[in-house]
Scaffold this motif. Structure first.
Motif: not given
Length: 178
Positions: A117-131
């Motif tokens: 979650a903290p990385f996803a708040m900083l970098f919005h691409d984390i959510e897509q990469a995680l998917a």
């Protein structure tokens, strides 16, 4: 996968139950796991403005996300019960252990989600990469197929931390012997 299996393109050994029930059970468990990973990320992103303005315990976001995951899991469990009835699968007594398997899957996933979650708040691409990563992870986890018994396929059961939990929970639902 049902179509590929019926056409002979994707050969899967006998699962002991109808493949539709086997596949649907694995997908219900996996989707609950994925929902629990994305829950903390989604709750923090949705509450970003509120986090800046209002002082409240941040654990409430996790509990709200957990409640959402549990609600979705209950809906999927009802659908799973319908599939098991439709496929004429007799449910063993070990089905009483299934909440334990769900709890382990959800807690591990929430832990991963809280770390991401903290990385996803900083970098919005984390959510897509995680998917994308979770889609690839699904194919190395025995969600769509029974766990391989021979090497190198059996390596996924020993290296992948979710594979034994998912397979054991599915066995508690379908056959009774994990």
């Amino acid at each position: 996968f049902i179509f590929l299996r019926r056409s002979g393109f994707f050969l899967i050994e006998d699962t002991g139950v109808p493949y539709v029930a086997f596949l649907f059970t694995g997908m219900v468990l996996w989707q609950t796991f994925v929902d629990a990973i994305f829950s903390p990320i989604r709750m923090v992103n949705q509450s970003r403005a509120m986090l800046r303005k209002i002082n409240f315990p941040h654990e409430a976001l996790l509990l709200a996300g957990l409640a959402e995951v549990l609600f979705n899991a209950m809906i999927r469990a009802v659908l799973l019960a319908g599939v098991l009835i439709w496929q004429d699968v007799t449910v063993p007594a070990t089905v009483l252990l299934v909440p334990l398997g769900f709890a382990v899957l959800i807690l591990v996933a929430l832990g991963i989600g809280v770390l991401a979650a903290p990385f996803a708040m900083l970098f919005h691409d984390i959510e897509q990469a995680l998917a994308v990563f979770l889609t690839l992870w699904m194919f190395v986890t025995p969600v769509l197929y029974p766990p391989p018994a021979t090497w190198p396929g059996s390596l996924t059961m020993s290296v992948n931390p979710i594979a034994p939990v998912l397979d054991t929970t599915r066995a508690w639902i379908l056959t009774g012997n994990p």
